[in-house]
Design an enzyme around this catalytic site. Structure first.
Site, PDB file in Angstrom:
ATOM      1  CG  HIS A 145      -1.900  -1.025   1.303  1.00  0.00           C
ATOM      2  ND1 HIS A 145      -2.905  -1.209   0.143  1.00  0.00           N
ATOM      3  CD2 HIS A 145      -2.141  -2.010   2.215  1.00  0.00           C
ATOM      4  CE1 HIS A 145      -3.648  -2.253   0.656  1.00  0.00           C
ATOM      5  NE2 HIS A 145      -3.131  -2.868   1.762  1.00  0.00           N
ATOM      6  CG  ASP A 180      -2.923  -8.512   0.838  1.00  0.00           C
ATOM      7  OD1 ASP A 180      -1.912  -8.628   1.585  1.00  0.00           O
ATOM      8  OD2 ASP A 180      -3.705  -8.159   1.308  1.00  0.00           O
ATOM      9  CE1 TYR A 308      -3.945  -8.039   7.605  1.00  0.00           C
ATOM     10  CE2 TYR A 308      -2.451  -7.404   9.249  1.00  0.00           C
ATOM     11  CZ  TYR A 308      -2.946  -7.354   8.105  1.00  0.00           C
ATOM     12  OH  TYR A 308      -2.562  -6.399   6.950  1.00  0.00           O
TER      13      TYR A 308
HETATM   14  C1  NHB Z   1      -6.104   0.486   7.473  1.00  0.00           C
HETATM   15  N1  NHB Z   1      -6.924  -0.948   7.142  1.00  0.00           N
HETATM   16  C2  NHB Z   1      -6.004  -1.890   6.671  1.00  0.00           C
HETATM   17  C3  NHB Z   1      -4.876  -1.581   5.680  1.00  0.00           C
HETATM   18  C4  NHB Z   1      -4.364  -2.724   5.239  1.00  0.00           C
HETATM   19  C5  NHB Z   1      -4.681  -4.031   5.457  1.00  0.00           C
HETATM   20  C6  NHB Z   1      -3.949  -5.041   4.796  1.00  0.00           C
HETATM   21  O1  NHB Z   1      -3.796  -6.282   5.201  1.00  0.00           O
HETATM   22  N2  NHB Z   1      -3.498  -4.806   3.493  1.00  0.00           N
HETATM   23  O2  NHB Z   1      -2.735  -5.770   2.912  1.00  0.00           O
HETATM   24  C7  NHB Z   1      -5.757  -4.173   6.221  1.00  0.00           C
HETATM   25  C8  NHB Z   1      -6.480  -3.350   6.861  1.00  0.00           C
HETATM   26  S1  NHB Z   1      -8.352  -0.929   7.875  1.00  0.00           S
HETATM   27  O3  NHB Z   1      -8.833   0.371   7.691  1.00  0.00           O
HETATM   28  O4  NHB Z   1      -9.201  -1.985   6.919  1.00  0.00           O
HETATM   29  C9  NHB Z   1      -8.183  -1.722   9.164  1.00  0.00           C
HETATM   30  C10 NHB Z   1      -7.477  -1.260  10.228  1.00  0.00           C
HETATM   31  C11 NHB Z   1      -7.632  -2.302  11.289  1.00  0.00           C
HETATM   32  C12 NHB Z   1      -8.486  -3.207  10.966  1.00  0.00           C
HETATM   33  C13 NHB Z   1      -8.711  -4.620  11.860  1.00  0.00           C
HETATM   34  C14 NHB Z   1      -7.823  -4.568  13.082  1.00  0.00           C
HETATM   35  C15 NHB Z   1      -8.269  -5.838  13.752  1.00  0.00           C
HETATM   36  C16 NHB Z   1      -9.273  -6.586  13.206  1.00  0.00           C
HETATM   37  C17 NHB Z   1      -9.934  -6.528  11.903  1.00  0.00           C
HETATM   38  N3  NHB Z   1      -9.442  -5.342  11.373  1.00  0.00           N
HETATM   39  S2  NHB Z   1      -8.945  -3.194   9.368  1.00  0.00           S
HETATM   40 ZN    ZN Z   2      -4.132  -7.287   3.091  1.00  0.00          ZN
END
Ligand code: NHB
Ligand code: ZN
Length: 379
Positions: A145, A180, A308
């Site tokens: 990203h 991904d 995750y």
């Molecule tokens: C910033 N975000 C991303 C950015 C990149 C990823 C990613 O894995 N990219 O490959 C995932 C979430 S987001 O806004 O969707 C989230 C932040 C924290 C999230 C979260 C945290 C704990 C459990 C589930 N989701 S999603």
């Molecule tokens: Zn991802």
């Protein structure tokens, strides 16, 4: 080295470089969203004794003049400045401009860490270019990203873009594929206006789902038009359906583009059991996709990414490592430091998820028709 590495008959011995160092693992383990994941991945790979089938290469950090081959010096300077601040209480509005907040907090030492992570993928690319190996692996990379001017989605420097720029010094055409759960927007943006790099991203595309880009109709611009391929998917996709759409799209890309080298981001957040709770994939899907890419017999750079559920991510990337080294793995997770993380089954294989599959066959066929149409313009 490949000494005492028993190879199962069906696969020729493939020379694999595994980019690893204790420092690289320590740095990756300090990333806010994947703390201690890198150590779990490496220790499972070691527990299955896979390192004896690979040449282990210790990476060097990327220099600032290498990082600014893609990132703007304003952004790099800001990250460096914030990285030197010990008390992270101080709010900094400039940080906001460069995405350094919320999902990409600037923590003390983050600049040095980002250089180590970027350097690891560049080291992998260099090994590939110097014909040291057929496949180079960096499970601490894949930060797809990060943008030229800002951090995004837990990604600070885009190691993939820097690795591709390195590969471009030798290869005329680079094909990037992103497994991904999320759209590989940073890599697509970097190369959306050139036909020297084709980017293909398979991702969940749904209103409000991060990063919100990657529509079927986004195909690049200018001389890069049709060289960005997006495969937007819905919740609940199965292994079989993912592998089918993957191989059909990638075959179209191979025939139309004839790349000299492949870069594959293997983010594991589409696996069943991931907190993202989107797809129903198991490591078998990624394994089949990788075996298909290996059948092309062109140099391949593998990097990590999201993921995750750390035990499942370690399972996935260990399986992929065994695919490239041609090793068979037994189902029982070997005894090792993180063994207890693999309960209650303590098995390598995952049971497929059972979320409702929103991807009808008509929907998938429609995507393939559009991708076929788009790639018919690629000479
Ligand atoms: C910033 N975000 C991303 C950015 C990149 C990823 C990613 O894995 N990219 O490959 C995932 C979430 S987001 O806004 O969707 C989230 C932040 C924290 C999230 C979260 C945290 C704990 C459990 C589930 N989701 S999603
Ligand atoms: Zn991802």
């Amino acid at each position: 080295t490949n000494k005492n590495c028993p190879v199962d008959k069906k696969s020729d011995l493939r020379r694999v470089v595994y980019v690893y160092s204790d420092d690289l693992i320590a740095v990756c383990d300090q990333l806010p969203k994947v703390q201690c994941r890198a150590r779990m991945v490496h220790s499972l790979i070691s527990a299955y004794d896979l390192s004896r089938c690979m040449r282990c290469v210790s990476p060097r950090p990327a220099r600032e003049d290498e990082v600014t081959l893609f990132h703007s010096s304003d952004y790099v300077d800001c990250l460096k400045r914030l990285s030197a601040i010990e008390d992270d209480e101080k709010y900094d509005e400039e940080a906001e401009e460069f995405g350094l907040s919320y999902d990409c907090p600037a923590y003390p030492g983050v600049f040095e860490h980002a250089c180590v992570l970027a350097g690891a993928t560049m080291t992998a690319a260099t090994c590939l270019m110097s014909d040291l190996c057929d496949v180079a692996v960096n499970w601490c990379g894949g930060w797809h990203h990060a943008k030229r001017h800002e951090a995004s989605g837990f990604c600070y420097f885009n190691d993939i873009v820097l690795g591709i720029l390195k590969l471009r010094q030798k290869y005329e055409r680079v094909l990037y594929v992103d497994l991904d759960l999320h759209h590989g927007d940073g890599v697509e943006d970097a190369f959306c206006a050139t036909n020297k790099v084709m980017t293909v991203s398979f991702h969940k595309y749904s209103p409000g789902f991060f990063p919100g880009t990657g529509r079927l109709t986004d195909t690049g611009m200018g001389t890069g038009r049709y060289y960005s391929v997006n495969v937007p998917l819905k919740d609940g996709i199965t292994d079989a359906q993912f592998v089918s759409v993957f191989t059909r799209v990638m075959e179209l890309a191979r025939v139309s583009y004839a790349p000299g080298v492949l870069v594959c981001q293997c983010g594991a957040d589409g696996l069943t059991g991931d907190p993202m709770e989107a797809f129903n994939l198991t490591p078998s899907a990624h394994s089949q996709c990788l075996q298909y890419l290996l059948s092309w017999n062109i140099p391949l750079l593998l990097v990590g990414g999201g993921g995750y559920n750390f035990a499942n991510t370690a399972r996935c990337w260990t399986v992929l490592t065994s695919v490239v080294t041609g090793q068979q793995l037994r189902s029982e997770i070997p005894e090792h430091e993180a063994f207890t993380e693999y309960g209650p089954d303590f098995e390598l294989e995952l049971q497929a998820g059972n979320k409702i599959n929103r991807n009808t066959n008509e929907y998938i066929e429609g995507i393939l028709q559009q991708v076929k149409e788009n790639l018919s313009h690629v000479s």
